[in-house]
Design an enzyme around this catalytic site. Structure first.
Site, PDB file in Angstrom:
ATOM      1  N   GLY A  73       0.823  -1.208   0.000  1.00 35.94           N
ATOM      2  CA  GLY A  73       0.000   0.000   0.000  1.00 35.94           C
ATOM      3  C   GLY A  73       0.848   1.245   0.000  1.00 35.94           C
ATOM      4  O   GLY A  73       2.046   1.194   0.267  1.00 35.94           O
ATOM      5  N   PRO A  74       0.222   2.385  -0.304  1.00 34.32           N
ATOM      6  CA  PRO A  74       0.955   3.649  -0.372  1.00 34.32           C
ATOM      7  C   PRO A  74       1.493   4.068   0.994  1.00 34.32           C
ATOM      8  O   PRO A  74       1.066   3.540   2.018  1.00 34.32           O
ATOM      9  CB  PRO A  74      -0.094   4.641  -0.876  1.00 34.32           C
ATOM     10  CG  PRO A  74      -1.406   3.982  -0.746  1.00 34.32           C
ATOM     11  CD  PRO A  74      -1.182   2.531  -0.667  1.00 34.32           C
ATOM     12  N   HIS A 126     -15.992   6.829 -14.538  1.00 37.19           N
ATOM     13  CA  HIS A 126     -15.184   5.724 -15.062  1.00 37.19           C
ATOM     14  C   HIS A 126     -15.506   4.413 -14.345  1.00 37.19           C
ATOM     15  O   HIS A 126     -15.828   3.410 -14.982  1.00 37.19           O
ATOM     16  CB  HIS A 126     -13.707   6.088 -14.890  1.00 37.19           C
ATOM     17  CG  HIS A 126     -12.747   5.039 -15.332  1.00 37.19           C
ATOM     18  ND1 HIS A 126     -12.015   5.159 -16.494  1.00 37.19           N
ATOM     19  CD2 HIS A 126     -12.391   3.863 -14.776  1.00 37.19           C
ATOM     20  CE1 HIS A 126     -11.252   4.085 -16.631  1.00 37.19           C
ATOM     21  NE2 HIS A 126     -11.455   3.270 -15.593  1.00 37.19           N
ATOM     22  N   GLU A 127     -15.453   4.449 -13.031  1.00 35.49           N
ATOM     23  CA  GLU A 127     -15.674   3.207 -12.276  1.00 35.49           C
ATOM     24  C   GLU A 127     -17.108   2.718 -12.424  1.00 35.49           C
ATOM     25  O   GLU A 127     -17.351   1.511 -12.487  1.00 35.49           O
ATOM     26  CB  GLU A 127     -15.334   3.412 -10.797  1.00 35.49           C
ATOM     27  CG  GLU A 127     -13.857   3.702 -10.519  1.00 35.49           C
ATOM     28  CD  GLU A 127     -12.929   2.604 -11.010  1.00 35.49           C
ATOM     29  OE1 GLU A 127     -13.341   1.425 -11.045  1.00 35.49           O
ATOM     30  OE2 GLU A 127     -11.786   2.921 -11.402  1.00 35.49           O
ATOM     31  N   GLY A 174       2.214   5.905   4.473  1.00 36.04           N
ATOM     32  CA  GLY A 174       1.373   6.583   5.456  1.00 36.04           C
ATOM     33  C   GLY A 174       0.028   5.947   5.704  1.00 36.04           C
ATOM     34  O   GLY A 174      -0.815   6.517   6.379  1.00 36.04           O
ATOM     35  N   THR A 175      -0.197   4.755   5.184  1.00 37.08           N
ATOM     36  CA  THR A 175      -1.507   4.133   5.373  1.00 37.08           C
ATOM     37  C   THR A 175      -1.524   3.216   6.580  1.00 37.08           C
ATOM     38  O   THR A 175      -2.517   2.543   6.826  1.00 37.08           O
ATOM     39  CB  THR A 175      -1.914   3.329   4.132  1.00 37.08           C
ATOM     40  OG1 THR A 175      -0.799   2.566   3.705  1.00 37.08           O
ATOM     41  CG2 THR A 175      -2.356   4.241   3.029  1.00 37.08           C
ATOM     42  N   GLY A 176      -0.429   3.137   7.298  1.00 38.82           N
ATOM     43  CA  GLY A 176      -0.459   2.384   8.548  1.00 38.82           C
ATOM     44  C   GLY A 176       0.134   0.997   8.458  1.00 38.82           C
ATOM     45  O   GLY A 176      -0.200   0.132   9.263  1.00 38.82           O
ATOM     46  N   LYS A 177       1.043   0.777   7.527  1.00 41.82           N
ATOM     47  CA  LYS A 177       1.647  -0.557   7.412  1.00 41.82           C
ATOM     48  C   LYS A 177       2.535  -0.849   8.622  1.00 41.82           C
ATOM     49  O   LYS A 177       2.454  -1.919   9.222  1.00 41.82           O
ATOM     50  CB  LYS A 177       2.460  -0.668   6.107  1.00 41.82           C
ATOM     51  CG  LYS A 177       1.595  -0.538   4.873  1.00 41.82           C
ATOM     52  CD  LYS A 177       2.376  -0.703   3.597  1.00 41.82           C
ATOM     53  CE  LYS A 177       3.352   0.429   3.336  1.00 41.82           C
ATOM     54  NZ  LYS A 177       2.701   1.728   3.083  1.00 41.82           N
ATOM     55  N   THR A 178       3.381   0.123   8.952  1.00 41.98           N
ATOM     56  CA  THR A 178       4.233  -0.052  10.122  1.00 41.98           C
ATOM     57  C   THR A 178       3.387  -0.212  11.371  1.00 41.98           C
ATOM     58  O   THR A 178       3.643  -1.076  12.221  1.00 41.98           O
ATOM     59  CB  THR A 178       5.156   1.170  10.289  1.00 41.98           C
ATOM     60  OG1 THR A 178       5.700   1.491   9.022  1.00 41.98           O
ATOM     61  CG2 THR A 178       6.249   0.905  11.272  1.00 41.98           C
TER      62      THR A 178
HETATM   63  P1  ADP Z   1       3.379   3.341   6.515  1.00 43.25           P
HETATM   64  O1  ADP Z   1       4.241   2.374   7.235  1.00 43.25           O
HETATM   65  O2  ADP Z   1       2.257   2.700   5.774  1.00 43.25           O
HETATM   66  O3  ADP Z   1       4.104   4.318   5.659  1.00 43.25           O
HETATM   67  P2  ADP Z   1       2.835   4.255   9.162  1.00 43.25           P
HETATM   68  O4  ADP Z   1       2.352   3.009   9.758  1.00 43.25           O
HETATM   69  O5  ADP Z   1       4.245   4.633   9.455  1.00 43.25           O
HETATM   70  O6  ADP Z   1       2.624   4.243   7.607  1.00 43.25           O
HETATM   71  O7  ADP Z   1       1.870   5.418   9.566  1.00 43.25           O
HETATM   72  C1  ADP Z   1       2.330   6.654  10.013  1.00 43.25           C
HETATM   73  C2  ADP Z   1       1.389   7.238  11.050  1.00 43.25           C
HETATM   74  O8  ADP Z   1       0.127   7.534  10.470  1.00 43.25           O
HETATM   75  C3  ADP Z   1       1.093   6.279  12.171  1.00 43.25           C
HETATM   76  O9  ADP Z   1       2.037   6.383  13.185  1.00 43.25           O
HETATM   77  C4  ADP Z   1      -0.286   6.731  12.642  1.00 43.25           C
HETATM   78  O10 ADP Z   1      -0.191   7.803  13.534  1.00 43.25           O
HETATM   79  C5  ADP Z   1      -0.915   7.251  11.373  1.00 43.25           C
HETATM   80  N1  ADP Z   1      -1.796   6.248  10.773  1.00 43.25           N
HETATM   81  C6  ADP Z   1      -1.661   5.702   9.541  1.00 43.25           C
HETATM   82  N2  ADP Z   1      -2.643   4.833   9.285  1.00 43.25           N
HETATM   83  C7  ADP Z   1      -3.417   4.784  10.387  1.00 43.25           C
HETATM   84  C8  ADP Z   1      -4.587   4.055  10.730  1.00 43.25           C
HETATM   85  N3  ADP Z   1      -5.154   3.195   9.896  1.00 43.25           N
HETATM   86  N4  ADP Z   1      -5.101   4.252  11.959  1.00 43.25           N
HETATM   87  C9  ADP Z   1      -4.537   5.123  12.807  1.00 43.25           C
HETATM   88  N5  ADP Z   1      -3.437   5.831  12.537  1.00 43.25           N
HETATM   89  C10 ADP Z   1      -2.877   5.700  11.342  1.00 43.25           C
HETATM   90 ZN    ZN Z   2     -10.739   1.359 -15.222  1.00 42.58          ZN
END
Ligand code: ADP
Ligand code: ZN
Length: 676
Positions: A233-234, A456-457, A236-240
């Site tokens: 995923g992109p 589109h969708e 900042g979406t919360g992978k870490t």
């Molecule tokens: P990634 O690893 O996908 O780049 P991070 O897990 O480092 O993103 O996310 C960075 C911060 O954004 C987290 O520390 C949190 O504060 C916030 N965040 C991102 N996704 C979520 C979520 N689904 N729920 C709550 N906080 C989130």
């Molecule tokens: Zn399409």
């Protein structure tokens, strides 16, 4: 709690291994040796006082230094070096000299005065005090010490500084992994409660948590747990965050590092860091290793060795693969890796027994954003004017990290105005500020763009609903995903064979996106590129490999010899294939447009619904178009995606063993719904 790895104890009884530090030592020794021999380049020779007098009389000497301990250094004129240093006259250095002992200083002075009068000696005479031994030693040692000091400084900087004292932290930790260790039960423990939205992803990692909690339950039954999972995923979406939450839920230690931490300018460092990481992890098992941005090491290796490529990165990747194969699936180590680009990863990483499952962590949709706001508003003092609903609506395309940023920024703005509570206006100002900053780099969509994506969708969704053989739809969204702007999910049926009708219906539905733009917006956009690529590949496959076109029936030009770049058909056939492909795609495009203009009203309602809700499901589509009249289809039909995936592979001419391919596709299809 956070803890750096350097502080950990080395395992006892470990033999010193031949690692990089030794290599650097040897290089340094050689440098020092070289420097010393160079310094001693001015050869000298001890001779008797008689001999010295003889040299002076012969006029060989151009400079004399007399020391207070009566030793004499006499420098030889370049043209007479040969006469003095007979055998090794070509190894004497720049200014060779002879050493002798004079009876007394006066004797030397008198002798040289006399010779000067006889014009045997025309050089200079100096009287000096002998340097003491320690002074000389100092001047010998000082430059070496300087070199070593500089070298330590450099190597400490390269290994990121910090850590244990003296030499140990510097040179010898280059090959150590830079993983950060979060111990279990620390104060910063993250749980699923801290992760908003991502319901599907959470569900998928649930099994991993269970395993880490109660390994015996699985191992007793002989069960196998995946060694790794890929979070896709992109940024900042919360992978870490999700990976941390898995560790937190299971209450196990968590190693975190980025793929780029492995890569260093020194050859061999990456591989030795991987080894070190796994060694540490084994001591702490059960535990989780999280590798962020794994594409930094996991990019596909160069296909042919002759093409060159980054050997260091390949070695690191190979080491990672070896380690993953090396530990049993019961050893309690689970590796989670994050990436935004699965497509560039080496196929070997995705094989069964490695990162064989992919968990999609996408940008949050409207309801998920509400949840994320819920999490991040918790610590903030807000007043009653703040509505989560409104905030979520104002932030389409924001990632979880962006939302966290909005909340923080709003609090800062309120504080700057000296307020006691953060109000709605502060949040709106924060959103504006962040949109301004984000617009350039991420997929913040404008109102007009969102409308265009929705149309589109909705085009895809309408057509796949209205065509008998298209896959049944599960979910459509206009939240940007990866490089696609919107997405639709379909439920693939368990099919082994696909008919031509099914493939053509799929093609028609895939073209529905662009057809809708063309029809209802009067202009086409770049958003359809993925669709077109898929359609084109599929049409080529149907024509060249499956014998499904009118002009080339029953012919398969599939060429599985990977080293042959010759096409197994003539130039004329190639032209024919091109023409057939064009014809096929055009027919389906016209068909899509026809269907859409016949169902204009339904499509527009669907598009409107998408703009409002961002995500719609099969029920919403059914409410608009009515239930699909066709009964459930026969099971003996292969999914179109399966074929196109296979054809893609064939085109890349990648060697892959047959059973593995079979297995991979099946597992992938079980775990993911097909994506548009
Ligand atoms: P990634 O690893 O996908 O780049 P991070 O897990 O480092 O993103 O996310 C960075 C911060 O954004 C987290 O520390 C949190 O504060 C916030 N965040 C991102 N996704 C979520 C979520 N689904 N729920 C709550 N906080 C989130
Ligand atoms: Zn399409």
């Amino acid at each position: 709690m956070e803890k750096k790895n350097e502080k950990q104890q080395a395992p006892k009884g470990n033999m010193p291994k031949f690692n990089l530090s030794w290599l650097y030592m040897i290089i340094a020794m050689m440098l020092i040796g070289l420097w010393m021999t160079n310094e001693a380049g001015n050869t000298s020779r001890e001779i008797s006082y008689d001999e010295f007098q003889q040299h002076v009389r012969n006029g060989y000497i151009n400079k004399v230094i007399g020391y207070d301990d009566n030793t004499v250094e006499a420098f030889i004129k370049p043209e007479h070096v040969k006469d003095v240093f007979k055998n090794d006259s070509n190894r004497v250095g720049r200014s060779p000299f002879v050493i002798t002992e004079a009876p007394a200083r006066e004797n030397l002075g008198n002798f040289l005065e006399k010779e000067r009068e006889l014009s045997h000696f025309d050089g200079s005479i100096n009287y000096k005090r002998k340097q003491n031994f320690w002074g000389a030693l100092f001047w010998q040692i000082f430059p070496i010490a300087l070199i070593i000091g500089f070298w330590i400084f450099i190597s400490r900087r390269m290994s990121g500084g910090g850590g244990g004292g003296g030499l140990g932290g510097g040179i010898f930790s280059v090959g150590k992994s830079k993983a950060q260790l979060f111990e279990k039960g620390g104060a910063t423990r993250v749980t699923f409660k801290d992760v908003a939205g991502l319901a599907e992803a959470k569900q998928e990692v649930e099994e991993i948590v269970e395993f880490l909690k109660e390994p015996q339950k699985y191992t007793d039954l002989g069960g196998k747990i995946p060694k790794g999972a890929l979070l896709v995923g992109p940024p900042g979406t919360g992978k870490t965050l999700l990976a941390k939450a898995v560790a937190g839920e299971a209450n196990v230690p968590f190693f975190s590092l980025a793929g780029s931490d492995f890569v260093e300018m020194f050859v061999g460092v990456g591989a030795s860091r991987v080894r070190d990481l796994f060694r540490q992890a084994k001591e702490k098992a059960p535990c989780i290793i999280f590798i962020d941005e794994i594409d930094a090491v996991g990019r596909a290796r160069a296909k042919a060795a002759a093409m060159g490529g980054n050997d260091e990165r390949e070695n690191t990747l190979n080491q990672l693969l070896t380690e993953m194969d090396g530990f049993g699936s019961n050893s309690g180590i689970i590796i989670l890796a994050a990436t935004n680009r699965v497509d560039v990863l080496d196929k070997a990483l995705l094989r069964a027994g490695r990162f064989d499952r992919q968990i999609h962590v996408d940008l949050p949709d409207l309801n998920e954003r509400k949840e994320v706001f819920g999490v991040h508003l918790r610590p903030i003092k807000i007043d009653s004017s703040v509505e989560i609903d409104l905030l979520a609506r104002q932030t389409p395309g924001f990632s979880g990290a962006d939302i966290a940023n909005v909340c923080n920024e709003a609090a800062l703005i309120a504080a700057r105005h000296g307020k006691k509570y953060v109000s709605k206006q502060d949040f709106l100002d924060a959103v504006d500020r962040i949109v301004g900053g984000l617009e350039k780099k991420t997929k913040i969509t404008t109102e007009a763009e969102r409308r265009s994506i929705a149309i589109h969708e909705a085009g895809h969704a309408s057509i796949s609903w209205l065509l008998e053989h298209a896959n049944p739809l599960i979910k459509v969204t206009i939240v940007p995903r990866g490089r696609a702007l919107g997405a639709a999910w379909y439920l693939p049926e368990e099919r082994q064979i696909t008919t031509k009708e099914q493939m053509l219906d799929e093609m028609c539905a895939t073209l529905g996106g662009r057809a809708a733009e063309d029809l209802f917006l009067g202009r086409i956009s770049t958003g359809a590129m993925n669709d077109l690529e898929r359609v084109t590949k599929q049409a080529y496959g149907m024509t060249a490999y499956l014998g499904m076109s009118d002009a080339l029936p029953n012919l398969c030009y599939y060429n599985n010899d990977e080293y042959s770049f010759n096409r197994p058909y003539s130039e004329k056939t190639a032209e024919l294939i091109d023409a057939e492909v064009k014809k096929m795609v055009n027919e389906q495009y016209e068909r899509a447009k026809q269907i859409l203009s016949d169902n204009k009203e339904g499509h527009n309602r669907l598009a409107q619904l998408l703009i409002e809700k961002e995500v719609i499901f099969a029920e919403d589509v059914e409410a608009i178009f009515g239930p699909r009249p066709w009964a459930s289809r026969s099971a003996e039909v292969m999914d179109a995606n399966k074929i196109s995936a296979e054809l893609k592979r064939a085109e890349e001419q990648q060697e892959e063993r047959a059973e593995e391919t079979e297995k991979e596709i099946k597992e992938k299809e079980e775990s993911n719904a097909t994506k548009e």
